[in-house]
Scaffold this motif. Structure first.
Motif, PDB file in Angstrom:
ATOM      1  N   VAL A  67       5.414   0.290 -20.681  1.00  0.00           N
ATOM      2  CA  VAL A  67       4.138   0.777 -20.155  1.00  0.00           C
ATOM      3  C   VAL A  67       4.115   2.309 -20.177  1.00  0.00           C
ATOM      4  CG1 VAL A  67       2.667   0.904 -18.099  1.00  0.00           C
ATOM      5  CG2 VAL A  67       3.751  -1.256 -18.739  1.00  0.00           C
ATOM      6  N   ASP A  68       5.231   2.929 -19.792  1.00  0.00           N
ATOM      7  CA  ASP A  68       5.302   4.390 -19.809  1.00  0.00           C
ATOM      8  C   ASP A  68       5.205   4.927 -21.235  1.00  0.00           C
ATOM      9  OD1 ASP A  68       5.533   4.359 -17.085  1.00  0.00           O
ATOM     10  OD2 ASP A  68       7.688   4.774 -17.037  1.00  0.00           O
ATOM     11  N   VAL A  69       5.892   4.257 -22.162  1.00  0.00           N
ATOM     12  CA  VAL A  69       5.815   4.669 -23.571  1.00  0.00           C
ATOM     13  C   VAL A  69       4.387   4.530 -24.090  1.00  0.00           C
ATOM     14  CG1 VAL A  69       6.516   4.063 -25.927  1.00  0.00           C
ATOM     15  CG2 VAL A  69       8.234   4.192 -24.109  1.00  0.00           C
ATOM     16  N   ALA A  70       3.762   3.399 -23.813  1.00  0.00           N
ATOM     17  CA  ALA A  70       2.397   3.150 -24.283  1.00  0.00           C
ATOM     18  C   ALA A  70       1.418   4.155 -23.699  1.00  0.00           C
ATOM     19  CB  ALA A  70       1.967   1.736 -23.918  1.00  0.00           C
ATOM     20  N   THR A  71       1.580   4.475 -22.430  1.00  0.00           N
ATOM     21  CA  THR A  71       0.677   5.440 -21.779  1.00  0.00           C
ATOM     22  C   THR A  71       0.842   6.822 -22.384  1.00  0.00           C
ATOM     23  OG1 THR A  71       0.778   4.169 -19.711  1.00  0.00           O
ATOM     24  CG2 THR A  71       0.031   6.444 -19.557  1.00  0.00           C
ATOM     25  N   TYR A  72       2.085   7.221 -22.656  1.00  0.00           N
ATOM     26  CA  TYR A  72       2.346   8.528 -23.271  1.00  0.00           C
ATOM     27  C   TYR A  72       1.733   8.586 -24.675  1.00  0.00           C
ATOM     28  CZ  TYR A  72       4.890  12.792 -24.509  1.00  0.00           C
ATOM     29  OH  TYR A  72       5.202  14.083 -24.889  1.00  0.00           O
ATOM     30  N   VAL A  73       1.955   7.524 -25.458  1.00  0.00           N
ATOM     31  CA  VAL A  73       1.409   7.479 -26.819  1.00  0.00           C
ATOM     32  C   VAL A  73      -0.111   7.542 -26.787  1.00  0.00           C
ATOM     33  CG1 VAL A  73       1.097   6.002 -28.841  1.00  0.00           C
ATOM     34  CG2 VAL A  73       3.381   6.318 -27.856  1.00  0.00           C
ATOM     35  N   ALA A  74      -0.731   6.769 -25.892  1.00  0.00           N
ATOM     36  CA  ALA A  74      -2.194   6.766 -25.790  1.00  0.00           C
ATOM     37  C   ALA A  74      -2.716   8.159 -25.452  1.00  0.00           C
ATOM     38  CB  ALA A  74      -2.644   5.756 -24.736  1.00  0.00           C
ATOM     39  N   ALA A 245       4.038  11.115 -31.570  1.00  0.00           N
ATOM     40  CA  ALA A 245       4.015  11.044 -30.108  1.00  0.00           C
ATOM     41  C   ALA A 245       5.384  10.674 -29.555  1.00  0.00           C
ATOM     42  CB  ALA A 245       2.966  10.029 -29.656  1.00  0.00           C
ATOM     43  N   LEU A 246       6.072   9.741 -30.204  1.00  0.00           N
ATOM     44  CA  LEU A 246       7.398   9.326 -29.748  1.00  0.00           C
ATOM     45  C   LEU A 246       8.402  10.471 -29.862  1.00  0.00           C
ATOM     46  CD1 LEU A 246       7.584   5.751 -31.341  1.00  0.00           C
ATOM     47  CD2 LEU A 246       7.191   6.317 -28.931  1.00  0.00           C
ATOM     48  N   GLU A 247       8.321  11.214 -30.939  1.00  0.00           N
ATOM     49  CA  GLU A 247       9.215  12.368 -31.101  1.00  0.00           C
ATOM     50  C   GLU A 247       8.975  13.402 -30.007  1.00  0.00           C
ATOM     51  OE1 GLU A 247       8.351  13.540 -35.127  1.00  0.00           O
ATOM     52  OE2 GLU A 247      10.115  12.466 -35.903  1.00  0.00           O
ATOM     53  N   LYS A 248       7.717  13.634 -29.679  1.00  0.00           N
ATOM     54  CA  LYS A 248       7.386  14.578 -28.616  1.00  0.00           C
ATOM     55  C   LYS A 248       7.872  14.067 -27.267  1.00  0.00           C
ATOM     56  CE  LYS A 248       3.503  17.066 -26.524  1.00  0.00           C
ATOM     57  NZ  LYS A 248       2.040  17.297 -26.543  1.00  0.00           N
ATOM     58  N   MET A 249       7.767  12.767 -27.034  1.00  0.00           N
ATOM     59  CA  MET A 249       8.199  12.179 -25.776  1.00  0.00           C
ATOM     60  C   MET A 249       9.696  12.386 -25.551  1.00  0.00           C
ATOM     61  SD  MET A 249       7.614   8.264 -24.401  1.00  0.00           S
ATOM     62  CE  MET A 249       7.882   7.874 -22.658  1.00  0.00           C
ATOM     63  N   VAL A 250      10.461  12.295 -26.618  1.00  0.00           N
ATOM     64  CA  VAL A 250      11.904  12.530 -26.518  1.00  0.00           C
ATOM     65  C   VAL A 250      12.185  14.014 -26.286  1.00  0.00           C
ATOM     66  CG1 VAL A 250      14.101  12.467 -27.762  1.00  0.00           C
ATOM     67  CG2 VAL A 250      12.517  10.522 -27.904  1.00  0.00           C
ATOM     68  N   GLY A 253      11.467  15.490 -22.728  1.00  0.00           N
ATOM     69  CA  GLY A 253      12.179  14.895 -21.607  1.00  0.00           C
ATOM     70  C   GLY A 253      11.508  13.695 -20.973  1.00  0.00           C
ATOM     71  N   ALA A 254      10.284  13.355 -21.397  1.00  0.00           N
ATOM     72  CA  ALA A 254       9.560  12.240 -20.788  1.00  0.00           C
ATOM     73  C   ALA A 254      10.232  10.903 -21.095  1.00  0.00           C
ATOM     74  CB  ALA A 254       8.112  12.226 -21.263  1.00  0.00           C
ATOM     75  N   TRP A 255      10.859  10.795 -22.268  1.00  0.00           N
ATOM     76  CA  TRP A 255      11.535   9.545 -22.643  1.00  0.00           C
ATOM     77  C   TRP A 255      12.695   9.266 -21.693  1.00  0.00           C
ATOM     78  CZ3 TRP A 255      16.414   7.956 -24.110  1.00  0.00           C
ATOM     79  CH2 TRP A 255      16.513   6.701 -24.710  1.00  0.00           C
ATOM     80  N   ASP A 260      15.299   6.548 -16.907  1.00  0.00           N
ATOM     81  CA  ASP A 260      15.898   6.654 -15.575  1.00  0.00           C
ATOM     82  C   ASP A 260      15.054   5.944 -14.521  1.00  0.00           C
ATOM     83  OD1 ASP A 260      17.888   8.179 -16.741  1.00  0.00           O
ATOM     84  OD2 ASP A 260      17.014  10.098 -16.148  1.00  0.00           O
ATOM     85  N   ASP A 261      13.739   6.105 -14.615  1.00  0.00           N
ATOM     86  CA  ASP A 261      12.838   5.512 -13.616  1.00  0.00           C
ATOM     87  C   ASP A 261      12.861   3.994 -13.654  1.00  0.00           C
ATOM     88  OD1 ASP A 261      12.106   8.031 -12.814  1.00  0.00           O
ATOM     89  OD2 ASP A 261      10.158   8.032 -13.835  1.00  0.00           O
TER      90      ASP A 261
END
Length: 281
Positions: A67-74, A245-250, A253-255, A260-261
Motif C-alpha cells: 500500500v505504501d509503495v502504491a501510494t508513493y508511485v501514484a 518512481a521506485l528508484e526515487k522511493m529508494v 529513504g521512503a522505501w 521498517d514501518d
C-alpha cells in the motif's frame, strides 16, 4: 460511388454529437486512471487480507508495504491519496484485472516470472522475498523435514504449494483456499500442517497481536520472489514511470521507512532494495 449531400441540419447534428462525445469522455478518467497524472481517480490493485503488505482495516483504511509503495508511485504519477481507489485483486484474477482495465497497476505481492510476463508487463522489482512455511509454534517442521504426506495450504492462483511438490515433497497434500486468512484459520485449527507462501507475507500474519506466539517461520528459503508492479501488457509508458518512481522511493529513504514501518514488528530480515530490472533467480 455516389456521395450523398449533407444538409445543414445533418451537419449540425454531427457537430453536436461529436461535442457531446468529447465532453462525455472525461468520465473515462474515473475508471483506472490515465497514467499521466491529473485524472480524477486512479484504481490500483492490492490484496485486502495480507497484514504488513496489503490489508483493509476495519475502519476502511488500508495499510501495508504494498500500500505504501502504491501510494508513493501514484503520487509520482500525479495523484493525491484521496484520488486513489484501492481495488481488491486476488492472486487468481490479477492478469485478468489488468487485461480488462479494472486497475491501472497492481502492487500485490506479485512475483515476476516468465509465465506471467507473457500476459502482463512489470515494473520493478521493488522487494526480494523468499518462499517459506508458517507452522504452529510447537511444530517439529523445520529445515530438512520430510513434508511428504503433510497438508500444505496456499491460495488459488499462487505457485507456492506447487513449488513444494515440485522441489522437495512430491507427495505433499495440497489444499488451496481463496485467501491467506482461510489458510491461517486451517493452520490454527489443525486442518493443515503448514501455510506456504512468501516469508514477507507469513511474517505479517505471525506478527499480528491476536496470533502472538502461536506461529513461527520454518526458515526455508525455497525460492526467490521478485515482487513487481504489474501493468497491462504493452503499457511501457506506465511501466517506465513506475520504475522511475521506485528508484526515487529508494533514493529518498521512503522505501526503507516503509520496510521498517510494516515489517519491523515481526523482526523480518529483508533483503536490500533490488535494482530495477535485476531479477534474482
Amino acid at each position: 460511388m455516389k456521395l450523398r449531400k449533407v444538409t445543414a441540419a445533418a451537419a449540425a447534428a454531427v457537430v453536436l454529437s461529436l461535442t457531446a462525445t468529447a465532453c462525455g469522455g472525461d468520465n473515462d478518467k474515473n475508471d483506472s486512471g490515465s497514467g499521466s497524472g491529473g485524472g480524477d481517480k486512479i484504481k490500483i490493485g492490492i490484496k485486502y487480507d495480507q497484514p504488513g503488505l496489503g490489508l483493509k482495516e476495519p475502519d476502511g483504511s488500508f495499510s501495508g508495504f504494498d500500500v505504501d509503495v502504491a501510494t508513493y508511485v501514484a503520487k509520482e504519477l500525479g495523484y493525491k491519496p484521496d484520488q486513489i481507489e484501492f481495488v481488491e485483486t486476488k492472486s487468481a484474477d490479477r492478469e485478468n484485472a489488468l487485461a480488462r482495465g479494472d486497475v491501472k497497476f497492481i502492487a500485490a505481492t506479485y512475483s515476476i516470472n516468465d509465465e506471467r510476463k507473457q500476459k502482463v508487463d512489470f515494473a520493478g522489482p521493488y522487494l526480494l522475498a523468499h518462499q517459506d512455511l508458517l507452522v504452529k509454534a510447537d511444530s517439529d517442521i523445520s529445515q530438512g523435514t520430510d513434508l511428504n504426506g503433510k497438508k500444505l495450504c496456499s491460495v488459488t492462483g499462487s505457485t507456492s504449494a506447487q513449488n513444494v511438490k515440485d522441489t522437495i515433497a512430491p507427495k505433499a497434500n495440497l489444499r488451496q483456499y481463496g485467501g491467506y486468512s482461510e489458510c491461517l484459520a486451517g493452520l490454527q485449527s489443525g486442518a493443515v500442517d503448514a501455510l506456504t507462501t512468501d516469508d514477507s507475507i507469513l511474517a505479517g500474519f505471525a506478527a499480528q497481536d491476536k496470533y502472538e506466539g502461536q506461529f513461527k517461520l520454518a526458515g526455508l528459503k525455497l525460492s526467490n520472489e521478485n515482487y513487481g508492479v504489474g501493468v497491462k501488457k504493452g503499457d511501457k509508458e506506465t511501466a517506465d514511470k513506475i520504475n522511475a518512481a521506485l528508484e526515487k522511493m529508494v533514493s529518498d529513504g521512503a522505501w526503507q521507512k516503509a520496510v521498517d514501518d510494516n515489517f519491523g514488528p515481526a523482526s523480518y530480515k529483508n533483503e536490500p532494495a533490488p535494482k530495477i530490472g535485476a531479477i534474482v533467480k
